[in-house]
Each structure stands twice: as structure tokens, then as C-alpha cells.
Design a protein around this motif. Structure first.
Motif, mmCIF file in Angstrom:
data_model
loop_
_atom_site.group_PDB
_atom_site.id
_atom_site.type_symbol
_atom_site.label_atom_id
_atom_site.label_comp_id
_atom_site.label_asym_id
_atom_site.label_seq_id
_atom_site.Cartn_x
_atom_site.Cartn_y
_atom_site.Cartn_z
ATOM 1 N N THR A 7 0.841 -1.190 0.000
ATOM 2 C CA THR A 7 0.000 0.000 0.000
ATOM 3 C C THR A 7 0.874 1.237 0.000
ATOM 4 O O THR A 7 1.978 1.228 0.558
ATOM 5 C CB THR A 7 -0.941 0.020 1.216
ATOM 6 O OG1 THR A 7 -1.689 1.239 1.203
ATOM 7 C CG2 THR A 7 -0.199 -0.061 2.537
ATOM 8 N N HIS A 8 0.359 2.298 -0.630
ATOM 9 C CA HIS A 8 1.003 3.610 -0.557
ATOM 10 C C HIS A 8 0.155 4.567 0.277
ATOM 11 O O HIS A 8 0.391 5.767 0.266
ATOM 12 C CB HIS A 8 1.264 4.161 -1.958
ATOM 13 C CG HIS A 8 2.333 3.410 -2.704
ATOM 14 N ND1 HIS A 8 2.088 2.220 -3.365
ATOM 15 C CD2 HIS A 8 3.662 3.653 -2.863
ATOM 16 C CE1 HIS A 8 3.222 1.785 -3.911
ATOM 17 N NE2 HIS A 8 4.186 2.634 -3.620
ATOM 18 N N LYS A 12 -3.485 3.310 6.107
ATOM 19 C CA LYS A 12 -3.763 1.875 6.244
ATOM 20 C C LYS A 12 -2.700 1.141 7.057
ATOM 21 O O LYS A 12 -2.998 0.104 7.662
ATOM 22 C CB LYS A 12 -3.830 1.216 4.857
ATOM 23 C CG LYS A 12 -5.027 1.606 4.009
ATOM 24 C CD LYS A 12 -4.960 0.857 2.662
ATOM 25 C CE LYS A 12 -6.106 1.230 1.745
ATOM 26 N NZ LYS A 12 -5.967 0.568 0.421
ATOM 27 N N LYS A 51 -2.829 -5.757 -6.728
ATOM 28 C CA LYS A 51 -1.791 -5.034 -5.964
ATOM 29 C C LYS A 51 -0.874 -6.000 -5.212
ATOM 30 O O LYS A 51 0.337 -5.789 -5.138
ATOM 31 C CB LYS A 51 -2.455 -4.052 -4.977
ATOM 32 C CG LYS A 51 -3.111 -2.864 -5.668
ATOM 33 C CD LYS A 51 -3.584 -1.799 -4.686
ATOM 34 C CE LYS A 51 -4.914 -2.103 -4.071
ATOM 35 N NZ LYS A 51 -5.455 -0.957 -3.274
ATOM 36 N N PHE A 93 -9.699 14.601 0.811
ATOM 37 C CA PHE A 93 -10.873 13.870 1.279
ATOM 38 C C PHE A 93 -11.955 14.791 1.831
ATOM 39 O O PHE A 93 -13.120 14.398 1.873
ATOM 40 C CB PHE A 93 -10.480 12.757 2.261
ATOM 41 C CG PHE A 93 -9.916 11.577 1.525
ATOM 42 C CD1 PHE A 93 -10.753 10.688 0.876
ATOM 43 C CD2 PHE A 93 -8.549 11.410 1.409
ATOM 44 C CE1 PHE A 93 -10.243 9.628 0.137
ATOM 45 C CE2 PHE A 93 -8.019 10.359 0.680
ATOM 46 C CZ PHE A 93 -8.870 9.464 0.044
ATOM 47 N N ASP A 153 -13.391 8.463 7.217
ATOM 48 C CA ASP A 153 -13.731 8.133 8.608
ATOM 49 C C ASP A 153 -14.588 9.182 9.321
ATOM 50 O O ASP A 153 -15.472 8.805 10.104
ATOM 51 C CB ASP A 153 -12.458 7.856 9.421
ATOM 52 C CG ASP A 153 -11.938 6.441 9.219
ATOM 53 O OD1 ASP A 153 -12.725 5.564 8.818
ATOM 54 O OD2 ASP A 153 -10.743 6.212 9.475
ATOM 55 N N LYS A 173 -12.088 1.293 16.469
ATOM 56 C CA LYS A 173 -12.301 1.075 15.020
ATOM 57 C C LYS A 173 -11.806 -0.319 14.623
ATOM 58 O O LYS A 173 -12.485 -1.042 13.879
ATOM 59 C CB LYS A 173 -11.581 2.165 14.203
ATOM 60 C CG LYS A 173 -11.786 1.981 12.706
ATOM 61 C CD LYS A 173 -11.033 2.988 11.836
ATOM 62 C CE LYS A 173 -11.197 2.605 10.359
ATOM 63 N NZ LYS A 173 -10.326 3.363 9.455
HETATM 64 P P1 ITT Z 1 -3.308 1.773 -1.859
HETATM 65 O O1 ITT Z 1 -4.022 1.316 -3.108
HETATM 66 O O2 ITT Z 1 -1.891 2.177 -2.109
HETATM 67 O O3 ITT Z 1 -3.460 0.818 -0.725
HETATM 68 P P2 ITT Z 1 -5.424 3.760 -1.789
HETATM 69 O O4 ITT Z 1 -5.789 4.812 -0.808
HETATM 70 O O5 ITT Z 1 -5.395 4.136 -3.241
HETATM 71 O O6 ITT Z 1 -4.027 3.135 -1.338
HETATM 72 P P3 ITT Z 1 -7.704 2.085 -2.276
HETATM 73 O O7 ITT Z 1 -7.577 2.099 -3.748
HETATM 74 O O8 ITT Z 1 -8.063 0.790 -1.611
HETATM 75 O O9 ITT Z 1 -6.367 2.522 -1.580
HETATM 76 O O10 ITT Z 1 -8.732 3.214 -1.856
HETATM 77 C C1 ITT Z 1 -9.446 3.095 -0.694
HETATM 78 C C2 ITT Z 1 -10.031 4.438 -0.299
HETATM 79 O O11 ITT Z 1 -11.271 4.182 0.396
HETATM 80 C C3 ITT Z 1 -9.125 5.143 0.683
HETATM 81 O O12 ITT Z 1 -8.280 6.061 0.038
HETATM 82 C C4 ITT Z 1 -10.128 5.815 1.610
HETATM 83 O O13 ITT Z 1 -10.495 7.039 1.103
HETATM 84 C C5 ITT Z 1 -11.333 4.900 1.577
HETATM 85 N N1 ITT Z 1 -11.264 4.015 2.740
HETATM 86 C C6 ITT Z 1 -10.927 2.703 2.768
HETATM 87 N N2 ITT Z 1 -10.900 2.243 4.021
HETATM 88 C C7 ITT Z 1 -11.212 3.281 4.809
HETATM 89 C C8 ITT Z 1 -11.322 3.439 6.194
HETATM 90 O O14 ITT Z 1 -11.056 2.455 7.047
HETATM 91 N N3 ITT Z 1 -11.668 4.632 6.655
HETATM 92 C C9 ITT Z 1 -11.906 5.655 5.819
HETATM 93 N N4 ITT Z 1 -11.800 5.604 4.512
HETATM 94 C C10 ITT Z 1 -11.454 4.413 3.996
#
Ligand code: ITT
Length: 192
Positions: A7-8, A12, A51, A93, A153, A173
Motif C-alpha cells: 500500500t502507498h 492503512k 496489488k 478527502f 472516517d 475502530k
Molecule cells: P493503496 O491502493 O496504495 O493501498 P489507496 O488509498 O489508493 O491506497 P484504495 O484504492 O483501496 O487505496 O482506496 C481506498 C479508499 O477508500 C481510501 O483512500 C479511503 O479514502 C477509503 N477508505 C478505505 N478504508 C477506509 C477506512 O477504514 N476509513 C476511511 N476511509 C477508507
């Protein structure tokens, strides 16, 4: 054992580390200088596998990826897999949450039901992969509240709770999130 967190998203990483309860030495894709793959699949599961596979094959280490997002009932599941993309290149966001609020208002509904999904994939270099999915249901509140967590969130209240994910302790959480539910399934698949 070493595990790449593919992940970037810095939001997370502490959740992944906590939910793995110290079983692995985690190195992030960013620390290894791995490029970010384009998320070309049309599902959470597909993008998580893409990924994890990408990071495992490039690093030669087992890799774990999370593909996740917020789905709004009144918006037919949007933003869904596009949750990160709704924040734009600046990862804004506040803007993404405003966009969700505006889109819901435009439908005229009073139904603020929503859910988060997390697909977790582990891939071994040039080997197999496992993938699981977890979900938490809840409702949205505007304006958002709280500064904890990341992404959407502040606007999400899990069903039966009164605090948003943005207001909760990280341990709270991590006891009920989509990601926690996916990790419970992943641990059952890997270790039981
Ligand atoms: P990676 O692919 O590098 O992991 P990303 O942020 O692009 O990073 P995603 O494509 O999975 O990852 O996008 C998920 C998005 O959904 C993330 O950027 C958040 O905005 C939202 N999201 C996911 N889980 C969340 C959480 O626990 N709380 C709040 N927002 C969340």
C-alpha cells in the motif's frame, strides 16, 4: 517472517500492523521503492489481488494488499472502488466527502445508509494468492466529526454506535471495521 504491505496509503499501515498482531515484520511498498500499479480491475477483490501480486513478484517477498472503499446506498454503491479517486490527485478527502454529501442531497433521499468494504489479498512471489472480503454497515453524517483514522472516517457511523470512525479510538475502530472483519477471515484462512 517479512511481509510487504502493498500500500502507498499511510493511513492503512498502522491498521494493518495492529490487525496482524505483530506476527510479521512489515515493510511497506513505499519503503521498498515499489511503483504503484494502476488499479484496472472492476472489483475490490480484483484490485486487491492485482496489488498483492504486483508487489510480491517485484519484491520476491509475500505481499498483502487492501483494496477498500465507501459505498453509499442512495448512490447505488458509489464511490465504491473509486473512493480514493474521488479525492483527486491531491488526495483531498474533505472535497470527496463534500461530493458524497452533494450527490446524496441531489437525490432528495433521507436515506444515509452506507458501508465500507475491505478486500485483503496475500500473494506469494510467483506462487498462489488468497483473497477475502469484509464489510461494515452504518450511516453517514454531515458535516464529518473527528480527526482520527483517514479517508472518509469522519462521516461514517457504524450501525449501533454513536461515534464516527473519525472520533473513535483506533482500537475501537479496529474491533469493528471492514478491515478487521476481513483480517479475521484472512487469519482463519492462513492460520487455522
Ligand atoms: P493503496 O491502493 O496504495 O493501498 P489507496 O488509498 O489508493 O491506497 P484504495 O484504492 O483501496 O487505496 O482506496 C481506498 C479508499 O477508500 C481510501 O483512500 C479511503 O479514502 C477509503 N477508505 C478505505 N478504508 C477506509 C477506512 O477504514 N476509513 C476511511 N476511509 C477508507
Amino acid at each position: 517472517a517479512k511481509l510487504v504491505a502493498a500500500t502507498h496509503n499511510p493511513g492503512k499501515v498502522p491498521e494493518i500492523a495492529a490487525l496482524l498482531d505483530g506476527r510479521f515484520e512489515i515493510v511497506t511498498a513505499g519503503q521498498l521503492g515499489l511503483p504503484e500499479p494502476e488499479e484496472t480491475e472492476s472489483t475490490f477483490v480484483g484490485n486487491a489481488l492485482l496489488k498483492a501480486r504486483h508487489a510480491a513478484d517485484l519484491s520476491g517477498l509475500p505481499a498483502l494488499a487492501d483494496d477498500s472503499g465507501l459505498s453509499v446506498k442512495a448512490l447505488d454503491g458509489a464511490p465504491g472502488i473509486y473512493s480514493a479517486r474521488w479525492a483527486g490527485p491531491g488526495k483531498d478527502f474533505a472535497m470527496a466527502m463534500d461530493k458524497v454529501a452533494e450527490r446524496i442531497e441531489a437525490t432528495g433521499t433521507e436515506d444515509y445508509a452506507a458501508w465500507f468494504t475491505s478486500a485483503l489479498a496475500v500473494a506469494w512471489p510467483n506462487g498462489p494468492a488468497v483473497v477475502v472480503e469484509g464489510r461494515v454497515d452504518g450511516s453517514l453524517v454531515f458535516p464529518g466529526r473527528g480527526t482520527r483514522g483517514f479517508g472518509y472516517d469522519p462521516v461514517f457511523i457504524p450501525a449501533g454506535e454513536s461515534l464516527t470512525f473519525g472520533e473513535m479510538e483506533p482500537t475501537a475502530k479496529d474491533a469493528m471495521s471492514h478491515r478487521a472483519r476481513a483480517f479475521a477471515k484472512l487469519k482463519a484462512a492462513l492460520f487455522d
